[in-house]
Design a protein around this motif. Structure first.
Motif, mmCIF file in Angstrom:
data_model
loop_
_atom_site.group_PDB
_atom_site.id
_atom_site.type_symbol
_atom_site.label_atom_id
_atom_site.label_comp_id
_atom_site.label_asym_id
_atom_site.label_seq_id
_atom_site.Cartn_x
_atom_site.Cartn_y
_atom_site.Cartn_z
ATOM 1 N N VAL A 92 57.365 78.693 26.199
ATOM 2 C CA VAL A 92 57.105 78.855 24.770
ATOM 3 C C VAL A 92 56.360 77.643 24.236
ATOM 4 C CG1 VAL A 92 58.147 79.243 22.505
ATOM 5 C CG2 VAL A 92 59.221 80.204 24.557
ATOM 6 N N VAL A 93 55.305 77.900 23.454
ATOM 7 C CA VAL A 93 54.559 76.819 22.811
ATOM 8 C C VAL A 93 54.280 77.200 21.368
ATOM 9 C CG1 VAL A 93 53.469 76.003 24.933
ATOM 10 C CG2 VAL A 93 52.329 77.759 23.568
ATOM 11 N N ALA A 94 54.095 76.203 20.528
ATOM 12 C CA ALA A 94 53.703 76.420 19.133
ATOM 13 C C ALA A 94 52.187 76.321 19.032
ATOM 14 C CB ALA A 94 54.358 75.386 18.229
ATOM 15 N N ALA A 95 51.617 77.038 18.061
ATOM 16 C CA ALA A 95 50.169 77.101 17.930
ATOM 17 C C ALA A 95 49.563 75.794 17.434
ATOM 18 C CB ALA A 95 49.782 78.247 16.996
ATOM 19 N N ASP A 96 50.333 74.976 16.711
ATOM 20 C CA ASP A 96 49.795 73.713 16.204
ATOM 21 C C ASP A 96 50.907 72.671 16.153
ATOM 22 O OD1 ASP A 96 51.107 73.777 13.459
ATOM 23 O OD2 ASP A 96 49.916 75.608 13.329
ATOM 24 N N GLU A 97 50.515 71.436 15.958
ATOM 25 C CA GLU A 97 51.466 70.321 16.019
ATOM 26 C C GLU A 97 52.500 70.378 14.900
ATOM 27 O OE1 GLU A 97 49.479 66.610 16.262
ATOM 28 O OE2 GLU A 97 48.626 66.987 18.253
ATOM 29 N N ARG A 98 52.071 70.775 13.701
ATOM 30 C CA ARG A 98 53.021 70.821 12.586
ATOM 31 C C ARG A 98 54.133 71.825 12.867
ATOM 32 N NH1 ARG A 98 54.356 73.574 8.297
ATOM 33 N NH2 ARG A 98 52.798 75.189 8.701
ATOM 34 N N ALA A 139 55.001 72.915 15.805
ATOM 35 C CA ALA A 139 55.771 72.404 16.950
ATOM 36 C C ALA A 139 56.853 71.441 16.479
ATOM 37 C CB ALA A 139 54.832 71.717 17.940
ATOM 38 N N SER A 140 56.507 70.582 15.531
ATOM 39 C CA SER A 140 57.477 69.623 15.010
ATOM 40 C C SER A 140 58.581 70.337 14.233
ATOM 41 C CB SER A 140 56.767 68.611 14.108
ATOM 42 O OG SER A 140 57.692 67.725 13.517
ATOM 43 N N THR A 141 58.201 71.328 13.446
ATOM 44 C CA THR A 141 59.175 72.062 12.633
ATOM 45 C C THR A 141 60.157 72.830 13.505
ATOM 46 O OG1 THR A 141 57.591 72.301 10.824
ATOM 47 C CG2 THR A 141 59.457 73.829 10.856
ATOM 48 N N LEU A 142 59.627 73.516 14.531
ATOM 49 C CA LEU A 142 60.459 74.374 15.373
ATOM 50 C C LEU A 142 61.078 73.638 16.561
ATOM 51 C CD1 LEU A 142 58.287 77.630 15.495
ATOM 52 C CD2 LEU A 142 60.154 77.057 13.924
ATOM 53 N N GLU A 143 60.610 72.408 16.792
ATOM 54 C CA GLU A 143 61.103 71.605 17.907
ATOM 55 C C GLU A 143 60.826 72.277 19.246
ATOM 56 O OE1 GLU A 143 65.145 70.313 17.328
ATOM 57 O OE2 GLU A 143 64.837 69.921 15.199
ATOM 58 N N ILE A 144 59.582 72.746 19.393
ATOM 59 C CA ILE A 144 59.115 73.281 20.673
ATOM 60 C C ILE A 144 57.770 72.627 20.985
ATOM 61 C CG2 ILE A 144 60.318 75.491 20.462
ATOM 62 C CD1 ILE A 144 57.756 76.765 19.513
ATOM 63 N N PRO A 145 57.343 72.606 22.256
ATOM 64 C CA PRO A 145 56.082 71.945 22.609
ATOM 65 C C PRO A 145 54.876 72.610 21.943
ATOM 66 C CG PRO A 145 57.426 72.311 24.558
ATOM 67 C CD PRO A 145 58.069 73.082 23.445
ATOM 68 N N VAL A 146 53.818 71.830 21.755
ATOM 69 C CA VAL A 146 52.598 72.357 21.160
ATOM 70 C C VAL A 146 51.729 72.967 22.250
ATOM 71 C CG1 VAL A 146 51.254 70.217 21.377
ATOM 72 C CG2 VAL A 146 50.730 71.839 19.526
ATOM 73 N N ARG A 147 50.900 73.902 21.866
ATOM 74 C CA ARG A 147 49.984 74.539 22.801
ATOM 75 C C ARG A 147 49.105 73.487 23.479
ATOM 76 N NH1 ARG A 147 46.714 79.467 20.383
ATOM 77 N NH2 ARG A 147 46.325 77.890 18.787
ATOM 78 N N GLY A 148 48.869 73.653 24.772
ATOM 79 C CA GLY A 148 48.093 72.668 25.517
ATOM 80 C C GLY A 148 48.956 71.696 26.290
ATOM 81 N N ALA A 186 52.986 71.251 28.429
ATOM 82 C CA ALA A 186 53.949 72.041 29.188
ATOM 83 C C ALA A 186 54.864 72.800 28.229
ATOM 84 C CB ALA A 186 54.772 71.135 30.102
ATOM 85 N N GLY A 187 55.059 74.081 28.490
ATOM 86 C CA GLY A 187 55.831 74.916 27.575
ATOM 87 C C GLY A 187 57.315 74.633 27.615
#
Length: 265
Positions: A38-44, A46-55, A57-58
């Motif tokens: 699982v990855v988030a589409a953007d850094e913001r 990713a930070s909100t959901l506490e998951i890695p950002v796209r690009g 490691a998932g």
């Protein structure tokens, strides 16, 4: 079985309503691939959901479930967009473009998740879920499940006739056994307790029709259709693919509603 998005929509709804455990959701996803990331589409996000950002490691699908809980998601909707029918995507944007390219997604309140298969074989590959922030859309109006089932029944008859008209049985030895194997492969999914029988029946029939259509779309061994013949075949089968999409979305919507109601009572 219909799609990874259908599996996640139904099982995550059951989990969010308290009708299933998180481990049940993760086990159900393994019907599609042994590994999910699982990855988030953007850094913001990713930070909100506490998951890695796209690009990068998932993260694990368990992290996605935790992110859904933190986001306040309460239910899920299956969307299966195609060119000319992009309902449920909330207009243009990265999420809409990605979902349209893949052909499926899950909308969970203000989040959208798109699964993409990595590797040649689903059972030995990885499915990467990319999570986007989307507008909190009203649920897409689905065709009533009774109407969808009726349309699918008609599509089943037409699709079977197409196999005869296209001469698939003559061109492929053992076509009946091949079709049965494809159907068995596509209907082996597990579903939550409380899954309505009508939704199960429609998903089963949709898998059967989809298997027939996939077989009808394939070129005969050792040969190839002309471009014009292939186009005519695709056009003839297009309404049947539409019936399958409509039926799957209607069945998943019915299941989500039933699971929410059963938990409420």
């Amino acid at each position: 079985m219909s799609s990874p998005s259908a599996t996640l929509a139904v099982w995550s709804s059951a989990w969010l309503s308290g009708a299933a455990a998180a481990d049940d959701v993760l086990d159900a996803l393994q019907d599609w691939a042994e590994f999910h990331e699982v990855v988030a589409a953007d850094e913001r996000l990713a930070s909100t959901l506490e998951i890695p950002v796209r690009g990068t490691a998932g993260g694990s699908p368990a992290a996605m479930l935790a992110a859904l809980r933190r986001s306040g998601a309460v239910t899920a909707e299956l969307v299966m967009p195609v060119p000319g029918d992009v309902r449920g995507l909330g207009g243009a944007g990265q999420f809409a473009a990605h979902a349209l390219r893949v052909g499926e997604a899950v909308v969970l309140n203000g989040l959208g998740a798109v699964p993409e298969k990595l590797g040649k074989k689903v059972d030995t590959g990885i499915i990467r879920w990319t999570v986007y922030e989307v507008e909190r859309l009203m649920p897409t109006p689905n065709v009533p499940i009774g109407e969808a089932e009726h349309e699918l029944t008609g599509a089943m008859r037409v699709a079977a006739g197409m196999l005869i008209e296209l001469g698939v049985a003559k061109q492929r030895a053992g076509v009946r056994e091949e079709l049965q194997a494809r159907i068995a492969e596509r209907t082996g999914a597990s579903w939550p307790a409380g899954m309505p029988q009508r939704a199960l029946r429609v998903l089963q029939r949709a898998a059967e029709v989809a298997a027939i259509l996939e077989l009808a779309m394939e070129d005969e061994p050792g040969g190839a259709l002309s471009a014009s013949a292939a186009h005519k075949r695709a056009e003839a089968l297009r309404p049947l693919f539409h019936a399958v999409r409509v039926a799957r979305c209607a069945a998943v919507a019915e299941a989500v509603r039933a699971l929410d109601v059963s938990d409420a009572h």
